[in-house]
Structure formats: structure tokens, C-alpha cells
Design a protein around this motif. Structure first.
Motif: not given
Lengths: 446, 456
Positions: A87-99
Motif C-alpha cells: 500500500c502507498t499512503l497519501s504521504s507516499r509512505q509504503e506500508v504492507t498490509a494483510r487481508v
């Protein structure tokens, strides 16, 4: 003289326009500022079976964060079969996510961002509005990543609040109506929020019309809230099933010359379903469920009735008041489980075959007498299965003469049979109402 | 002057001279006729409008009774249920006229056809028909044989007779052998095959399917030796419920060598039964899924490829007697059974239909081809919606072609008679709405149709 009048009119109107434009602009900015930080650009890597093989595929969608600890909502069709979600937040930071949970029946999914890994304590989030208060003509904005163009905003109005869609293949929405908007929505907007001028989420964008212009559709926020709560509490939405297809009564009223008739018509009763066991028949008019009056004059009223049945406890008795041939009667249906939407998949790699468990939906679609067998979902070109003329859509019913009850049984037989690569296996396939034998040839002994 | 005279002599004494063709043309031209007819183009979307299309074919007058053999595309409806399509016209060709070699135009009637041989028969409606060709039925064709083909060019060439030489370039060996020759003859619809001396041996056509698609560069020939029975007793189409072919009622696949090895039955050759249809001769004879048929009527069955099964299918279809001994292999033992071969079930083209003009749809009795197409049980009885008038009452209410009609106004409809009775009541009572209960795919639903014949 005339010229003067025109000039005068313009002069009077202009400041007015200017004023509303200013306040509108401010409202838009304020609403955007509330939701924009919670917008997420989602790029799941999916594992799908194609051509009898497991393959990876990356897709793009949108999502919106709904809690400070990183829960986010998107579409099921964005997150399903995801193996890894970036995922890329609007701050452009990349974060992984799980379902966390998927609900194909409403096309919704809940994901959780891994804040710890990203070194974040909390994230900005947006809150839901009440979709029941949404009205046609109301100004709305769609946020997301149309065609992968992240952090985009488009604006329009609500075009309809009760759009109904029939189920087509995997595109189903039995339990909800749709918010229609002319705010531009494109592929990639999927899972992004539709917001009002207060900056509240009033829907999750999910569909658009191919070759249509400005026809976007969002799942109303009240449905989203319900599904999210269920997923967070139980991991999935529990729904009960009774096996009735409902039909609106508008034309039935005309046929009976009873313009004030209330109720909902039973159009179909599934084979071996709770409703069939309870004796419900097509043509019955259901007037009350569990003592509550029900009626659907128009088809837009059907989702509410389906939802009402679905929200009952599984295994609970459900009293239906029925009018049959002019006589009132009541039957009690013991609700069953809705069953899986998507069956478990299995890759019989040595044979070049991908298989899928038979779900109630598939059983109905293929008009099968019972649930035994497994579905061939793909065949790899040039593989032993291909050489045996197996095709996508075949149903395997026998394995060396033994019944294949389900995917687990098949797996066991397959694993045992493939320990000896020289052994041939005879499968019996069901293709529509006909059978066919398929011999998977073992390697020749050297 | 002398030269011209020599030329004339040459022409008249064709048999001895180098050029025999003029004589052959002169002798055979009277047997070739032009056929003109109208094909009804049924539209599934219109009950009232019947479009008719004028078509042309050529044919060959044979025998003494005014019979003409031509291509089966004159009546394209597939009579056999197994390869029938859902749409198309079941109407016979209309207003057939035949133009004889002398220019006279004579009306004719359709007699019947055989889809396996791709031939049809029509008969001249006249008291004393001209004599037709007498085929030599003893000719045994071989690859490489030199033959002559006479046919009529189309009207842009004033229907001039066209003679060409060809050789049998390929032989498709099967129960009904087909002889193939190279040749570009786009104008050919049906022609006469002769030997080099002009002795009539058979017929030729280029079309493959009944819908008239042609294989480029190949002329197909059927010899009179194989058509003997048909020429003697042409099939008579009665519209009454029977294809004149037999069936076993199974679907099958080749019992391959690999399968034989799998079952440790290397010596067994034949066809493997994979499906047995409800109520079929095979079911009544006690055949089972998994049985391998090794012989039929004393003739061994060998099938290694899918194409090999055509021969077996053909053998069944044209089996000369009503019962056949079938030998088969089942779980290691060789068994036999007598199968009573009945007529192949009819296709939807032969099914009775019933039009309901006031509601804008027509129905047909369910035939086996529809059951197969709709994935329904093979012994289902009922009727289906075969036409829905575009923008008619039924169309506007959502009725679709292919829907299975289960009930009208809550009364079960299982036969066309049920429906006719129901419609009589409706015509009498003239309700303003009619309820249909239908099946579409896996679902049932109700459709309420406004009755345009209703009383105000």
C-alpha cells in the motif's frame, strides 16, 4: 438601452455566483483535506490459476483507512487471492498490509496496515457518513487511483440512490442497491471512497460502465459499516441461506387485479434447499418473515428482503407467512449456511491441471444433482491432462473408478497416484449431461 | 471449305474422332435441369413476417418418373437431433420450378432428402415427364480414374453446359465413400459425373454442409453404385416424427491402446460407452457406461481416434435390420446383447409448434436436441419458447427464446395439447394479463404478459 439592462443583470448576478463558488470551493477543500490523508493506493500481488498453472499478477486499486490503528476498506475484487499487498499512503509512505476478511457478496474487503513494520504509531483515517441521508443531486467526490494515477480526486453529483443490478456471473450484489454518481470513476478507483462535502465516506466505489460516460457506482456506506463490523468481529460475514429466489410483485398485482397486494413472490426454490424441505413452492406469495411484514412491489426492494433472510442465525427456524392459491398458511424454514462464494483451489501440477472445489453457486450453475466432484478450472497446454482432452469446465466424478466426493478426496487420490509416475489414472468426467473418460497416462517404464 | 467440311465430319462422328465432348454434351444436356425455389427464412423474432428468398440449384433428372436428384441444401433443416442447430427454418422449399433443357418450366414438389449423402429429391408435376438419365451402378471407382463432369453454369453464363475432365484425387473411405477431385468450380451446385465415354456414373457437388459452405478447390462425388437404394426408393419426407435413421442412444469415445493397457485388455478394440441416454435402445439392451463395444451385427468395431467413430455411427444409422447383435467387453469378460434399434429422435425442426399471436410467441415440443443444448435431463417432457415477436407483448414482459414453459396461469403445461387447451380458455375469457412460469438456466421465474386480445 437593452445593452444597459444586460450589463446590469450581469452585474447583479455575478457577485452571487462568485460567492457560492467561493464557499463551494472551501467546502470541497475542507472535505478533501479530511479524507485525503486516509486515502490508500493498493497494489496487491495475486496468485491466480490460469491455464492450469499457478501464476502471479499485480493489480491496482484504492482503499480508505477507517481507524487510527490501520484498518482499511477496499473492494473484494481488489484484495481477493492477494498473496502480498503493498500500500502507498497519501504521504507516499509504503506500508504492507494483510487481508483480514473478504466479502464477495458485497464486494468488500478489510485489510490491516502493518504499522509496526513501517515505524508508525497511528495513521490518519476517515469516518463514515449515513448513506440513508444521501440524496440525488448532492455533490460528491471520488478519491482513488484511476488507471493507476494515484491520489486523484474527481467530483460530481449523486445520480441515483437506488440503482439495482441483477447478478451476472461473479458480479453480484444481492444484498445492496448502489449509489450512482457522475463523478469520474475508472478502473483503479475500485475500493476508493465516495465522500460528501462534509468529508464523510458515503460509499465505496466499485463499478463503472465500460464505454459509458460518467456512470460510476458505489456501495452505500451503511452496508460497508455493517460488513466491516462483521469482519472485524468474526472474520467474515455470517449469512444464512434458505434457497429462495424472490421476485417483485408489480406485474403480479396487475395479473391478480389486486393493486394494493403486498408481499414478495417466490420465483424459484433451489433443489435440496431448506425452503424446498419446508415445502415452499414457486408461486407462493410471502407476506411476512418472522412476523414482520415484507413486500417488494419493485425489484429495488428485493435486496432488503434478501438481507433480512441472510441476517438470520444459521440453523434457526424462520416462520414465513404465505398466501398460496388465495389461502393463507405458514411454514417454518430452518435456515442453512450460505456456503462459500469461491471454492478452494488446487494445482495438480504433475498433470497440468488446476481444480476448484464445487461450491453451492457452481452446483446450481452446472445444474448438478449433488455436490460430489471437482471442477477443472484450467488445463495447461501440452500437459498429460491436455493430452487426455480435459477441458476447463469438466467435472471430475471418478478417479480410477472411485467416487471423487470433494477436493480433499481428489487430493488424496492424486497424491497417492502420483508417487508412482509410471502409473496411469482413469478419470470419469462430467461434461454437461454427458460423461467422458480421460486417461492420464503414466510415464513409460524404462 | 474443305476444312470446314472435315470439321463437321469430325463433330458428327464424335466416337471415333479425337473430340468426343460435343456428343457427350449433346447426349447428357437434357438430364441437367435448373431448379428455382423459395426458401422460407423463419425469424425467431417474428411470428407474422415470413421472408422468402429465391434460390437456385441444379439437378439431374433420372429414371422414368420425373424424379430429380439435387443437393440437400434445398431443405436445410437438420432432421437428426444430434447435430441440429437451434435456429433455422423448418419450412419446406416452396414454389419449386424446374427448367428443362428445352426451356420449358415445370413445377415440382419436394420428395425427401438424405443428410448423410447430402442429396435431396424432387418430382416434376407433369403427366408424361421426359426420360431421365440411367446411371451405371456397377462402376467401382478407384483413385486416379479419369472422369468427366457436366454441370450448368449460372445465369450470367446463360446456363451454358460446362464439361470438364477430372480425376479422382482422393478417396474418403467410409461406409459412404466420398470421391474427391481437384477443381475450381464455384458455379457448380450439382453435376453429372460420367466416364470418358459419357456413361453416367454418379453426381458431384462442392457444398459440404447443408447451409452451402463449399470447400475450396475440391469437388465431391457420390457414385450411383452407393446411391442405388436411394435412387430406387427416394426418402419420403412426411413431416411425421421420424428421421429414417437408427440410433443406439449413447455417447462414446475410442477405446485407445493406452486405455486397453490400463485395463490389461490389450486384445480389446472397440468404442467405449461413456453416456447412455434415458429410454434409448442401448439402455433397454442393458448396456452400461464403461462397456466397450467390439462388434456390431457381426462386424468388428475398431476405433483408435475420434474420427474412427463416424464409421460406427454411420453403421448404426443405416443398419439394415431392426435388431443387431452387439458384442462388448465389460470388466474382463466378453458379453453379447441384442439391441433393438429404433428411429433416431427427431430434431426441433420436425417438432410440432404452436403460435400464440395475441401474446407474441410460439412454442415447440421439447426435442432431444433442445434438451442437450439446455443441459436438461434427457427424459424431460415439455415445451419451450421457440419464437418471441420482437417488441411484442411477451418480449416486453421479458420472455426469451429458449425459455422452458412450465405453467400458464398456474396450470402445468407438459404438451402442446395442454397449451392449446389452456389457450382456448384464455381466448374465451380474455384476461388482461397471463402468467407464465418458466425455467431459464438454473432458475425459474414468473412472467406476466399483457394480453392484447383482452376485453377493455
Amino acid at each position: 438601452m437593452k445593452k444597459h439592462v444586460t450589463a446590469l443583470l450581469l452585474f447583479i448576478l455575478f457577485p452571487g455566483v462568485l460567492l457560492t463558488a467561493q464557499s463551494m470551493d472551501r467546502q470541497i477543500q475542507q472535505a478533501k483535506d479530511k479524507v485525503f490523508p486516509a486515502l490508500v493506493h493498493i497494489q496487491p500481488v495475486k496468485e491466480i490459476f490460469s491455464g492450469g498453472e499457478k501464476q502471479k499478477m499485480q493489480v491496482t486499486g484504492s482503499g480508505v483507512i477507517i481507524s487510527a490503528d490501520g484498518y482499511l476498506v477496499t473492494n473484494n475484487h481488489v484484495a481477493e487471492k492477494a498473496h502480498y499487498v503493498r500500500c502507498t499512503l497519501s504521504s507516499r509512505q509504503e506500508v504492507t498490509a494483510r487481508v483480514i476478511g473478504l466479502d464477495p457478496w458485497t464486494d468488500l474487503a478489510v485489510l490491516k496496515l502493518d504499522l509496526e513494520e513501517a515505524g508508525l504509531d497511528e495513521v490518519p483515517y476517515a469516518s463514515f457518513g449515513n448513506s440513508r441521508n444521501v440524496d440525488v443531486g448532492q455533490v460528491v467526490m471520488a478519491l482513488g487511483s484511476p488507471l493507476g494515477l494515484s491520489r486523484s480526486l474527481s467530483m460530481g453529483v449523486i445520480s441515483s440512490v437506488d440503482r439495482y443490478f441483477e447478478d451476472v456471473g461473479d458480479m453480484i450484489s444481492p444484498f445492496n442497491l448502489w449509489l450512482q454518481t457522475d463523478a469520474a470513476i475508472n478502473p483503479g478507483n475500485s475500493g476508493g471512497p465516495l465522500i460528501n462535502l462534509k468529508g464523510e465516506i458515503i460509499g465505496i466505489n466499485a463499478r463503472a460502465v465500460v464505454f459509458g460516460e460518467n456512470l460510476g457506482f458505489a456501495i452505500p456506506s451503511n452496508i460497508v459499516k455493517f460488513v466491516v463490523r462483521q469482519i472485524l468481529e468474526k472474520g467474515a460475514v455470517e449469512r444464512s441461506y434458505i434457497g429462495i429466489s424472490w421476485q417483485e410483485i408489480n406485474d403480479f398485482r396487475k395479473y391478480l387485479h389486486q393493486p394494493s397486494l403486498e408481499g414478495v413472490l417466490v420465483a424459484a426454490v433451489d433443489r435440496n434447499s431448506p425452503a424446498e424441505r419446508a415445502g415452499v413452492r414457486p408461486g407462493d406469495l410471502v407476506t411476512a418473515i418472522k412476523g414482520r411484514m415484507v413486500s417488494a412491489v419493485y425489484r429495488e426492494e428485493l435486496p432488503r428482503i434478501r438481507l433480512m433472510v441472510a441476517n438470520q442465525k444459521v440453523g434457526a427456524p424462520l416462520k414465513l407467512n404465505i398466501v398460496r392459491d388465495g389461502k393463507a398458511l405458514s411454514v417454518t424454514v430452518v435456515t442453512g449456511e450460505q456456503g462459500k462464494f469461491q471454492g478452494t483451489e488446487f494445482n495438480a501440477r504433475k498433470w497440468g491441471l488446476s481444480l476448484e472445489e464445487l461450491t453451492p453457486r457452481l452446483i446450481k450453475y452446472f445444474q448438478l444433482e449433488n455436490a460430489s466432484g471437482v471442477l477443472v478450472s484450467g488445463v495447461k497446454s501440452g500437459s498429460p491432462a491436455d493430452k487426455a482432452d480435459m477441458r476447463r469446465g469438466d467435472i471430475i466424478t471418478l478417479f480410477d473408478g472411485k467416487a471423487v466426493n470433494d477436493l480433499e478426496t481428489f487430493k488424496q487420490y492424486y497424491q497417492k497416484a502420483t508417487t508412482d509416475s509410471t502409473k496411469s489414472v482413469m478419470l470419469m468426467l462430467k461434461v454437461n449431461k454427458r460423461n467422458r473418460f480421460a486417461l492420464i497416462e503414466g510415464k513409460k517404464k524404462k | 471449305m474443305k476444312r470446314i467440311l472435315t470439321l463437321l465430319i469430325l463433330i458428327s462422328s464424335t466416337l471415333h474422332a479425337g473430340n468426343a465432348w460435343p456428343g457427350i454434351v449433346q447426349q447428357s444436356r437434357p438430364y441437367l435441369v435448373e431448379i428455382e425455389y423459395y426458401e422460407a427464412m423463419d425469424s425467431p423474432e417474428s411470428l407474422s413476417k415470413k421472408r422468402e428468398v429465391k434460390r437456385q440449384l441444379s439437378g439431374i433428372l433420372f429414371g422414368d418418373e420425373g424424379l430429380i436428384i439435387t443437393h440437400s441444401s434445398i431443405f436445410p433443416a437438420q432432421l437428426n437431433f444430434l447435430n441440429a442447430s437451434l435456429y433455422g427454418s423448418s419450412e419446406l422449399p416452396r414454389d419449386i420450378t424446374v427448367r428443362l433443357a428445352d426451356g420449358k418450366t415445370i413445377p415440382a414438389t419436394f420428395v425427401g432428402k438424405d443428410d448423410d449423402y447430402h442429396v435431396a429429391f424432387i418430382r416434376l408435376d407433369m403427366k408424361k415427364p421426359p426420360r431421365g438419365v440411367k446411371f451405371n451402378t456397377r462402376y467401382r471407382p478407384q483413385i486416379g480414374d479419369k472422369l468427366l463432369l457436366l454441370h450448368l453454369l449460372n445465369s450470367s453464363y446463360q446456363n451454358a453446359p460446362h464439361l470438364q475432365e477430372l480425376r479422382i484425387n482422393a478417396v474418403q473411405q467410409q461406409l459412404r465413400p466420398l470421391y474427391l477431385a481437384d477443381g475450381e468450380t464455384r458455379a457448380l451446385s450439382f453435376g453429372l459425373v460420367m466416364n470418358g465415354k459419357g456413361v453416367p456414373l454418379g453426381v458431384a457437388y462442392t457444398r459440404t454442409g447443408s447451409m452451402g459452405t463449399s470447400a475450396s478447390g475440391l469437388i465431391r462425388m457420390r457414385m450411383a453404385s452407393a446411391l442405388k437404394e436411394l435412387l430406387k426408393n427416394p426418402p419420403v419426407y412426411t413431416r411425421k416424427k421420424r428421421d429414417n435413421k437408427k440410433w443406439l442412444g449413447i455417447t462414446m469415445q475410442p477405446f485407445t491402446r493406452a486405455m486397453a493397457r490400463y485395463y490389461s485388455a490389450d486384445s480389446i478394440n472397440g468404442i467405449l460407452i461413456n453416456t447412455i441416454m434415458e429410454g434409448s435402445p442401448a439402455q433397454q439392451a442393458g448396456l452400461q457406461i464403461g462397456d466397450v463395444i467390439t462388434s456390431l451385427g457381426g462386424i468388428r468395431v475398431i476405433a483408435e481416434k475420434y474420427e474412427d467413430m463416424d464409421d460406427f455411427r454411420d453403421r448404426i444409422r443405416s443398419f439394415p435390420r431392426d435388431s443387431a447383435e452387439v458384442r462388448f467387453w465389460r470388466e474382463g469378460s466378453l458379453l453379447k446383447a441384442m439391441v433393438h434399434l429404433t428411429a433416431t429422435p427427431i430434431s426441433q425442426f420436425l417438432a410440432d409448434s404452436y403460435e400464440i399471436k395475441s401474446l407474441g410467441f410460439s412454442v415447440k415440443a421439447l426435442t432431444k436436441d433442445i434438451l442437450l443444448a439446455k443441459n436438461m435431463d434427457f427424459d424431460t417432457h415439455g415445451v419451450w419458447i421457440s419464437q418471441v415477436e420482437r417488441a411484442g407483448s411477451a418480449d416486453l414482459s421479458g420472455l426469451r427464446i429458449g425459455d422452458i414453459l412450465l405453467k400458464i396461469n398456474n396450470t402445468p403445461i407438459e404438451t402442446l395439447d395442454n397449451l392449446k387447451k389452456m389457450m382456448e380458455t384464455i381466448d374465451r375469457e380474455k384476461p388482461d394479463y397471463i402468467s407464465l412460469f418458466i425455467r431459464r438456466g438454473a432458475e425459474t421465474q414468473f412472467i406476466f404478459i399483457k394480453n392484447l386480445a383482452a376485453r377493455r
